[in-house]
Design an enzyme around this catalytic site. Structure first.
Site, PDB file in Angstrom:
ATOM      1  N   GLU A   1      -0.534   6.466   6.419  1.00 16.24           N
ATOM      2  CA  GLU A   1       0.581   5.736   5.801  1.00 16.24           C
ATOM      3  C   GLU A   1       0.767   4.402   6.515  1.00 16.24           C
ATOM      4  O   GLU A   1      -0.025   3.999   7.356  1.00 16.24           O
ATOM      5  CB  GLU A   1       1.860   6.565   5.871  1.00 16.24           C
TER       6      GLU A   1
ATOM      7  N   ASP B   1       9.358   1.282  12.818  1.00 22.26           N
ATOM      8  CA  ASP B   1       8.662   0.576  11.732  1.00 22.26           C
ATOM      9  C   ASP B   1       8.980  -0.917  11.750  1.00 22.26           C
ATOM     10  O   ASP B   1       9.466  -1.480  10.763  1.00 22.26           O
ATOM     11  CB  ASP B   1       9.036   1.157  10.364  1.00 22.26           C
TER      12      ASP B   1
END
Length: 314
Positions: free
Chosen positions: A201, A34
């Protein structure tokens, strides 16, 4: 005409699988998840990520990365309200008002008892961050999940996209002075899929030309070489939507042009963010390296734009 050149003339931004470019070759500490990347005012680059107390990497040239420990020496005490370990997720770094702002989420698997927090720094370097507590929270009674923040300025206002499997991607307005959610602000709905678990997401919103572009990660993360993550994108004339792909299909109905999917050794790309460097846009993401036991690593690709204003990777 080469495939990459031909794509520049296509109205549809969906990038054919055979045309996916490999990420920029990197050296040094490549392990990351991420990622959020920024070109520091002092020179060089910083990348922050899930893992550790917001893991940090530093580079002078985007190509060689050094481990720089963590954003924080230890977790702020309030993080333990949301999980037993104090581990934060999916940070987002930006610069405004003479400071660097680092947003992040604290939560645990399978619950939307979650919170997004924010810290600031004068330099953007690890070890210099001051935490300012909660920005926005969600509880089990909410229909959204306060994770995966991504901040954007639009029309003189500050906004934060966020969210995941809990009915998809949302957006809320922030107070530019505090960096926290405006009390009582409406929570806009940007993207979802028709069926549970929805599997969308990790949003990131960027403006190009007259449109706002919503990038999001679809399908399954965090399963090494079995991950099915991929990055899709839609656009809107308004930051709060509605977003649609190049065919006109709304992202609230499962739409989204496929920008990047797994290819070769680069499995499950996602957890993406966009940053600008010397007038060029870059896409940062993680992938699972099939030639290294599925280890998550940093992917960087130049982000170009077609004549019709759709993103394409280089």
């Amino acid at each position: 005409m080469a495939v990459a050149a031909l794509l520049a003339f296509l109205p549809n931004a969906a990038q054919a699988a055979e045309s996916y470019p490999d990420p920029l070759p990197l050296t040094g500490q490549q392990i990351i998840h991420d990622p959020t990347v920024i070109h520091l005012k002092s020179g060089g680059y910083a990348a922050y990520s899930t893992g550790g107390v917001i893991g940090a990497r530093l580079s002078k040239d985007l190509k060689h990365w050094d481990d720089a420990s963590n954003a924080f020496a230890q977790p702020p005490s309030w993080w333990y309200e949301y999980n037993d370990t104090g581990d934060p997720w999916a940070p987002d770094i930006s610069y405004r008002s003479g400071r660097y702002w680092l947003y992040y989420a604290v939560s645990s698997w399978g619950t939307n008892h979650s919170a997004i927090g924010v810290a600031t720094s004068p330099s953007g370097l690890p070890g210099t961050w001051t935490d300012h507590g909660k920005v926005f929270t969600s509880e089990t009674t909410d229909t959204w999940n306060a994770i995966d923040p991504a901040v954007i300025r639009a029309d003189g206002r500050l906004w934060m996209a966020f969210g995941s499997y809990w009915t998809g991607i949302r957006m809320v307005e922030l107070d530019p002075r505090t960096g926290k959610a405006v009390p009582g602000a409406t929570v806009a709905h940007l993207a979802t899929r028709p069926d549970a678990p929805y599997a969308v997401e990790g949003p990131y919103v960027v403006k190009h030309g007259r449109y706002y572009y919503l990038f999001a990660s679809y399908d399954q993360c965090c399963a090494g070489v079995n991950s099915t993550y991929k990055i899709r994108v839609g656009r809107s004339a308004n930051v709060t939507g509605p977003y649609a792909d190049s065919t006109g299909k709304p992202m609230l109905e499962g739409g989204g042009d496929l920008l990047l999917a797994g290819h070769g050794r680069y499995i499950g790309p996602g957890g993406e963010s966009v940053f600008r460097d010397h007038g060029r846009d870059w896409l940062a993401y993680h992938y699972y390296d099939a030639e290294d036991n599925g280890t998550p690593k940093l992917g960087l690709n130049r982000l170009g734009w077609t004549r019709d204003g759709w993103p394409v990777l280089k």
